[in-house]
Scaffold this motif. Structure first.
Motif, short mmCIF file in Angstrom:
data_model
loop_
_atom_site.label_atom_id
_atom_site.label_comp_id
_atom_site.label_asym_id
_atom_site.label_seq_id
_atom_site.Cartn_x
_atom_site.Cartn_y
_atom_site.Cartn_z
N ASP A 72 -5.47 -4.56 -0.84
CA ASP A 72 -4.89 -3.24 -1.12
C ASP A 72 -4.88 -2.96 -2.62
O ASP A 72 -5.15 -1.84 -3.06
CB ASP A 72 -3.46 -3.17 -0.58
N LYS A 73 -4.57 -3.99 -3.41
CA LYS A 73 -4.54 -3.85 -4.86
C LYS A 73 -5.93 -3.47 -5.40
O LYS A 73 -6.07 -2.56 -6.22
CB LYS A 73 -4.08 -5.16 -5.49
N VAL A 77 -5.40 4.79 1.02
CA VAL A 77 -5.46 3.62 0.16
C VAL A 77 -6.19 2.48 0.86
O VAL A 77 -6.85 1.67 0.23
CB VAL A 77 -4.03 3.16 -0.22
N LEU A 78 -6.07 2.44 2.19
CA LEU A 78 -6.62 1.32 2.95
C LEU A 78 -8.08 1.53 3.33
O LEU A 78 -8.54 2.65 3.51
CB LEU A 78 -5.78 1.12 4.23
N VAL A 88 -0.85 6.93 2.78
CA VAL A 88 -1.14 5.51 2.83
C VAL A 88 -2.53 5.24 3.37
O VAL A 88 -3.26 4.38 2.87
CB VAL A 88 -0.09 4.78 3.71
N ALA A 107 0.83 -1.21 0.00
CA ALA A 107 0.00 0.00 0.00
C ALA A 107 0.86 1.25 0.00
O ALA A 107 0.54 2.25 -0.66
CB ALA A 107 -0.93 0.01 1.21
N ALA A 156 -7.04 0.03 -4.48
CA ALA A 156 -6.40 1.09 -5.26
C ALA A 156 -7.33 1.61 -6.33
O ALA A 156 -7.30 2.80 -6.67
CB ALA A 156 -5.11 0.58 -5.89
#
Length: 266
Positions: free
Chosen positions: A201-202, A36-37, A33, A22, A205
Motif C-alpha cells: 500500500d505504501k 490506493v489499492l 480507498v 491505505a 501510494a
C-alpha cells in the motif's frame, strides 16, 4: 480496572482491530480507498515480497542484537518519524528503485520507535521475549481480511507468539539466531505475509497522483505513525495483562471489539 486503563484499552481495541494504512493515506489525500489499492504493476508486486523479507530479517537482527535496555523518560518516536521522513523524501527522487535501500532503513527506524513505546509501557528489553514482541508489531498492522479465520489481534498474536517463543528459546540456547532454522523461517514468513500488505500500500501510494504529490517523506511519516499506533495498542495490552491478568483483559477486549461503534475517536 481504573478509568485511565479502561480508556487505554478502548483505544488499543480501536487501533488493533481496525488497522487500515491505505484508509489513512486516502483520508490524508482526500481520495477513495479503492483508488490506493491495486495500483502496482505485477513485476513490482513480485519484487516486494523479497524486499520485505530482507527488511524483516534485518529487523530480527536489530531486535536481538542492538535494541537499548535503558528506558527513555518518554517514547522518542518523533525522531524516528523524522528520520523515516528523510529517507522517504530521498527515495522519492528515485522511485521504486530506491526501495531496497529505503525499506530496511525505515523498518529499523520503526523498530526503534516501537522499542521506545514498549519501554514506556514497562517492557524489560533485557529480555529476549520483550525484544521479539517489538518485532511482532509488524504483523499486526495489516487490514483485517474477512476471508480468513485468523483476522483478530489475539488470533494473530497467538500464532506469531508461538514462533517468537520458539525463536527466543533458540537464542537462549545457542546465543544467536540461525537464519536457516525452520522456526526462524516460519516467523519471518508469517510477518512478511502481513507486513508486506502494508508495504505494498505504501509503494502503491506513489502511483496515485495526489499522494505522489504529497511526497515520499509524508507517506513515510504516515507509515511510521500507523505502526506506532499499533505498537501503542500492543504494549498497552501487555501492560494491562501484567496488571490485571491476561484472561480478564482479553474478555474486556472481546466485549469492546464486538461494539466498535462505541470506541472513542483517535
Amino acid at each position: 480496572m481504573s478509568a485511565a486503563d479502561r480508556a487505554a484499552l478502548q483505544l488499543a481495541v480501536k487501533n488493533l482491530e481496525n488497522p487500515n494504512f491505505a484508509a489513512r493515506l486516502a483520508d490524508y489525500a482526500g481520495v477513495p480507498v479503492n483508488r490506493v489499492l491495486g495500483l502496482l504493476p505485477s513485476a513490482a508486486n513480485r519484487q516486494i515480497g523479497a524486499l520485505v523479507r530482507s527488511a524483516v530479517m534485518k529487523g530480527l537482527d536489530v531486535a536481538i542484537e542492538t535494541l537499548e535496555d535503558e528506558p527513555p523518560p518518554a517514547p522518542a518516536t518523533w525522531f524516528s518519524s523524522f528520520l523515516a521522513g528523510v529517507t522517504g523524501g530521498v527515495s522519492g527522487l528515485f522511485g521504486f528503485a530506491a526501495l531496497p535501500v529505503e525499506l530496511p532503513l525505515t523498518t529499523t527506524f520503526m523498530l526503534r520507535a516501537i522499542a521506545s513505546i514498549a519501554q514506556h509501557e514497562g517492557e524489560d528489553l533485557s529480555r529476549i521475549e520483550a525484544r521479539l514482541a517489538c518485532l511482532e508489531v509488524f504483523a499486526f498492522g495489516a487490514k483485517r481480511d474477512a476471508g480468513k479465520v485468523d483476522v483478530g489481534y489475539y488470533a494473530a498474536r497467538a500464532l506469531i507468539g508461538k514462533y517468537t517463543n520458539d525463536v527466543a528459546a533458540m537464542v537462549v540456547e545457542r546465543g544467536a539466531v540461525d537464519a536457516s532454522a525452520p522456526v526462524v523461517t516460519s516467523l519471518v514468513s508469517e510477518i512478511v505475509s502481513r507486513f508486506g500488505l502494508v508495504v505494498s500500500d505504501k509503494v502503491a501510494a506513489g502511483a496515485l497522483p495526489i499522494l505522489g504529490a504529497v511526497g515520499g517523506a509524508t507517506v513515510n511519516v504516515i507509515f511510521m505513525d500507523h505502526f506506532q499506533r499499533i505498537a501503542q495498542g500492543h504494549f498497552t495490552l501487555r501492560r494491562l495483562e501484567r496488571a490485571y491478568g491476561a484472561s480478564q483483559v482479553r474478555a474486556h477486549y472481546a466485549a469492546l471489539a464486538a461494539r466498535p461503534a462505541r470506541l472513542p475517536a483517535g
